[in-house]
Design an enzyme around this catalytic site. Structure first.
Site, PDB file in Angstrom:
ATOM      1  N   TYR A 142     -10.566  75.274  21.212  1.00 53.48           N
ATOM      2  CA  TYR A 142     -10.015  76.603  21.465  1.00 53.48           C
ATOM      3  C   TYR A 142     -11.103  77.590  21.883  1.00 53.48           C
ATOM      4  CZ  TYR A 142      -5.258  76.064  19.586  1.00 53.48           C
ATOM      5  OH  TYR A 142      -3.945  75.722  19.367  1.00 53.48           O
ATOM      6  N   LYS A 189     -10.677  61.934  14.779  1.00 50.09           N
ATOM      7  CA  LYS A 189     -10.566  60.883  15.797  1.00 50.09           C
ATOM      8  C   LYS A 189     -11.984  60.330  15.965  1.00 50.09           C
ATOM      9  CE  LYS A 189      -8.192  58.629  18.959  1.00 50.09           C
ATOM     10  NZ  LYS A 189      -7.129  57.658  18.626  1.00 50.09           N
ATOM     11  N   ASP A 221      -3.906  60.129  15.262  1.00 49.13           N
ATOM     12  CA  ASP A 221      -2.686  59.486  15.780  1.00 49.13           C
ATOM     13  C   ASP A 221      -1.921  58.787  14.656  1.00 49.13           C
ATOM     14  OD1 ASP A 221      -4.879  57.771  15.640  1.00 49.13           O
ATOM     15  OD2 ASP A 221      -4.435  56.705  17.499  1.00 49.13           O
ATOM     16  N   ASP A 245      -3.192  72.411  14.920  1.00 51.08           N
ATOM     17  CA  ASP A 245      -2.120  73.121  15.623  1.00 51.08           C
ATOM     18  C   ASP A 245      -0.931  72.186  15.832  1.00 51.08           C
ATOM     19  OD1 ASP A 245      -0.842  75.175  17.161  1.00 51.08           O
ATOM     20  OD2 ASP A 245      -1.415  74.058  18.956  1.00 51.08           O
ATOM     21  N   ASP A 249       2.965  71.909  13.474  1.00 55.25           N
ATOM     22  CA  ASP A 249       4.303  72.041  14.069  1.00 55.25           C
ATOM     23  C   ASP A 249       5.146  70.821  13.697  1.00 55.25           C
ATOM     24  OD1 ASP A 249       3.759  74.455  15.395  1.00 55.25           O
ATOM     25  OD2 ASP A 249       4.769  73.791  17.223  1.00 55.25           O
TER      26      ASP A 249
END
Ligand code: IPM
Ligand code: MN
Length: 352
Positions: A142, A189, A221, A245, A249
Site C-alpha cells: 500500500y 507467503k 492461500d 485487507d 473481507d
C-alpha cells in the site's frame, strides 16, 4: 469521565450509520455518567468537494486533539470509474492512517447465536467462531514506491517491510493472544516473498518472549481456504497489509453480514474505530444501511480507548437483544419486517 471524540462521517452511508453510533454512545454515556463532546470533521469525497483534499490538515488537527476517532466510511463511485482522477477519497484514508500512526488494525470476526443460520456457511462449520485479525496498516504494498515506466506500459507497486514494523505489529499480536486462547497464526507467503520471509523470521525470534503462546505459520492461500472451512480453529492471526485487507473481507462473511463487523486501528497514541464495510453508495440516504458495525465499533472504542468494558458490554448486549427481537435492517430481515437505519439506532439508544 469526559471525552472528546473526532467524528469523521465521510461518504455514502457513513453519515447515516455514524448518527446511530452517536445516539447509542450518548445513551451509554448518560447511563454511566460520562460526557462526550463530538468534534465533526471532513473526510473523503465530502472533503474533496469542500476543500479539495480528502484528509485536510484541519481534520488531522481535530483528530490529534481528541481522545479517539469514530469513522464512518469513505469512497464514491465517481472516482472508482475514473482511473485518471488525481485525488481520490481512499488517499485520505491512507494518509490518515499514516499520519496518525495507526499501524495495527484489529478486525474481529465472531458469530451471533441468533444469526447463525444467516451465514452462507453451514452452522457446524462456524459455530463458536471467535477470531481476530491483526492487520498491519501503514506498510507493505500500500505504501511502497509505485509508478509507471516504459511510457506507461509497465506498472509497479513495491512491497517493503522493515523488521521494526513487523516487530511492533507482532508484539500486539502476541499480547492479544495472551489475553485469549494463546494461539497465534502468522499468515504469510514465505515460500515466495522476501518480505514474508522477514515476517516469519522476525516472529520466530519473538516466540521465546512469549513461551505460553503457541505459534503457527501458514501460507496466505491456505488460510483463505481454512478460514471458510474451519474458521473456529483460529484465534489471533497477524498479517501484512494487503493479505489482511483481503482475508478480513472474506472473514466478515462468516458472521452473516458485512454490516456487522467493527474494527479498531491503533498505534502508539490515538485510536480510530470504524465499521469494516465501505460507503455502500447505492444505499446512500435510503435509511436501509445496517448501523450495527458502527455501533459495535463504538463499543470497541469504550473498551479499548477508554478502558470501560462495562460500557462496551452494555452496547454489545443491546445489539444482541435487537438481533434476537428482530429489530434489524433489511440485510438481516429475511422476508420479515425490516427496520430503517434510524429506527434501529433509536431502538438501541432507548434500550441501553
Ligand atoms: C479497508 C478498505 C481500504 C483498504 C480501502 C478503502 C483503501 O478496503 O479499510 O479495508 O484497502 O485498506
Ligand atoms: Mn478492505
Amino acid at each position: 469521565m469526559k471525552f472528546n471524540i473526532a467524528l469523521l462521517a465521510g461518504d455514502g452511508i457513513g453519515p447515516e450509520v455514524i448518527d446511530q453510533a452517536v445516539k447509542v454512545s450518548d445513551a451509554v454515556a448518560k447511563k454511566f455518567g460520562h460526557e462526550i463532546t463530538w468534534k465533526p470533521a471532513l473526510t473523503g469525497a465530502a472533503a474533496i468537494d469542500e476543500v479539495g483534499e480528502p484528509y485536510p490538515d484541519s481534520t488531522h488537527e481535530i483528530c490529534l486533539a481528541s481522545d479517539a476517532v469514530l469513522f464512518g466510511a469513505i469512497g464514491h463511485p465517481r472516482f472508482d470509474n475514473d482511473p485518471s482522477a488525481k485525488v481520490r477519497p481512499e488517499q485520505g484514508l491512507l494518509k490518515m492512517r499514516k499520519k496518525l500512526g495507526l499501524f495495527a488494525n484489529v478486525r474481529p470476526t465472531f458469530t451471533f447465536p441468533s444469526l447463525i443460520d444467516k451465514s452462507p456457511l453451514k452452522r457446524e462449520r462456524i459455530e463458536g467462531t471467535d477470531l481476530v485479525f491483526l492487520r498491519e496498516l501503514t506498510g507493505g504494498i500500500y505504501f511502497g514506491e509505485k509508478g509507471r515506466r516504459d511510457n506507461g506500459e509497465t506498472a509497479y507497486d513495491n512491497c517493503v517491510y522493515t523488521r521494526a514494523e513487523v516487530q511492533r505489529l507482532a508484539k500486539k499480536g502476541f499480547e492479544l493472544a495472551m489475553t485469549r486462547s494463546k494461539k497465534l497464526c502468522c499468515v504469510d507467503k514465505a515460500n515466495v516473498l522476501e518480505t514474508s520471509r522477514l515476517w516469519r523470521e522476525t516472529v520466530q525470534a519473538m516466540e521465546k518472549d512469549y513461551p505460553e503462546v503457541e505459534v503457527s505459520y501458514e501460507f496466505v492461500d491456505a488460510v483463505a481456504m481454512r478460514l471458510v472451512q474451519w474458521p473456529n480453529s483460529y484465534d489471533v492471526l497477524i498479517t501484512e497489509n494487503l493479505f489482511g485487507d483481503i482475508l478480513t473481507d472474506e472473514a466478515s462473511v462468516i458472521s452473516g453480514s458485512m454490516g456487522l463487523m467493527p474494527s479498531a486501528s491503533m498505534g502508539s497514541d490515538i485510536a480510530l474505530f470504524e465499521p469494516i464495510h465501505g460507503s455502500y453508495p447505492q444505499a446512500t440516504g435510503l435509511n436501509i444501511a445496517n448501523p450495527l458495525a458502527t455501533v459495535l465499533s463504538a463499543a470497541m472504542m469504550f473498551e479499548t480507548a477508554f478502558n470501560l468494558p462495562e460500557e462496551g458490554k452494555a452496547i454489545r448486549d443491546v445489539v444482541n437483544k435487537s438481533l434476537a427481537e428482530g429489530i434489524v435492517t433489511e440485510d438481516l430481515a429475511d422476508g420479515a419486517k425490516a427496520y430503517g437505519t434510524k429506527e434501529v439506532g433509536d431502538w438501541l439508544a432507548a434500550n441501553i
